[in-house]
Design an enzyme around this catalytic site. Structure first.
Site, PDB file in Angstrom:
ATOM      1  CB  SER A 133     -48.211  84.341 -25.156  1.00 19.42           C
ATOM      2  OG  SER A 133     -47.823  84.699 -23.861  1.00 19.42           O
ATOM      3  CG  ASP A 226     -40.821  82.385 -23.988  1.00 22.71           C
ATOM      4  OD1 ASP A 226     -41.058  83.159 -23.038  1.00 22.71           O
ATOM      5  OD2 ASP A 226     -41.720  81.832 -24.653  1.00 22.71           O
ATOM      6  CG  HIS A 256     -42.984  85.360 -24.757  1.00 19.96           C
ATOM      7  ND1 HIS A 256     -43.517  84.103 -24.621  1.00 19.96           N
ATOM      8  CD2 HIS A 256     -44.029  86.221 -24.715  1.00 19.96           C
ATOM      9  CE1 HIS A 256     -44.825  84.189 -24.499  1.00 19.96           C
ATOM     10  NE2 HIS A 256     -45.164  85.477 -24.556  1.00 19.96           N
TER      11      HIS A 256
END
Length: 286
Positions: A133, A226, A256
């Site tokens: 991320s 995501d 995600h």
């Protein structure tokens, strides 16, 4: 971990305080992960300050070194939030792992976190750098910073569900930005806290760098559901166009943050973890 802004949100910084409290609560009950022979908290010098790091060693003797940069929207996370993930990477891939406790926004805005990441890469000279991320953003940005100064680069950059475009302009932001754990409104808050001036966000984004040639070989793993899926894919495409070796995979059915403990409850996530570990074992030179 679900990241969404309440229907009646307070000021963004108050939201960050609440999210951090939730992270601490979840961290307290998360399984520890595999026991390793050596786990040590230490520091890496960076100018007039020291960057906290945690080094994981699965055994004695030399082995490749991977630097790991945690996710958390640039405002969340620390050495403990991703401790289990780092332990598993060290054990499953037979790697030494150095996790970085970089400075967070809003207390320390861009480029502080990138500077910390680059400082650690500069000092420890790892064989690979990885991040999930926001950590994927920092891994990519740190590689760009080191390339610009002519310093040595890792052989591999492994980006897991990376944020590569702070403009949040890709279709998956709208398509997957509600109901899949990482919401578009929360992403907007995180980016605002990290880079407050919208005019600066494009230039800060790895995806929009003028030249991506000469960067480390890339492993980019994205997830079907995501909001950041498309910008991870776009970065893989641009790297390949620039002549960088790229392995890109979209994990079907996953959301995600699947790298963070979802293997404990979801067989599909557990299989995705196994594929990631296999990729790291194959791609990182020994």
């Amino acid at each position: 971990m679900s990241m969404s802004v309440p229907e009646s949100p307070s000021a963004p910084q108050e939201l960050v305080v609440r999210l951090r409290a939730g992270v601490r609560e979840r961290r307290a009950v998360r399984p520890r992960g595999p026991e390793l022979p050596q786990v040590e908290d230490t520091f890496v010098p960076s100018g007039d300050r020291r960057v906290p790091v945690r080094r994981y060693r699965p055994g004695d003797g030399p082995r490749p070194l991977l630097v790991f940069l945690h996710g958390g929207g640039f405002v969340l996370g620390d050495l403990d939030t991703h401790d289990r993930t780092c332990r598993r990477i060290a054990q499953e891939c037979d790697l030494d792992v150095v996790a970085v406790d970089y400075r967070l926004a809003p207390e320390h805005r861009y480029p502080a976190a990138v500077e910390d990441a680059a400082a650690v890469l500069r000092q420890v000279r790892p064989d690979a750098v990885a991040g999930d991320s926001a950590g994927g953003f920092l891994a990519a940005a740190a590689c760009l910073a080191l390339r610009a100064e002519g310093g040595p680069l890792p052989a591999v950059q492994a980006l897991i569900c990376p944020n590569t475009d702070l403009t949040l302009a890709h279709p998956s932001i709208a398509e997957k930005g509600t109901g899949y754990g990482l919401d578009a409104d929360a992403l907007a808050v995180f980016v605002e806290e990290f880079v407050p001036d919208p005019a600066e966000r494009r230039a800060a984004s790895p995806l929009h760098a003028d030249d991506l040639s000469g960067l480390p070989a890339a492993l980019i793993v994205t997830a079907e559901h995501d909001a950041l899926r498309d910008e991870g894919g776009a970065y893989a495409h641009r790297l390949a166009q620039a002549g960088v070796p790229v392995r890109h995979r979209v994990e079907p059915g996953l959301v995600h943050g699947f790298i963070q403990g979802m293997d404990l409850t979801d067989p599909a996530a557990a299989a995705a973890h196994d594929r990631l570990f296999a990729d790291l074992r194959e791609l990182i030179p020994r």
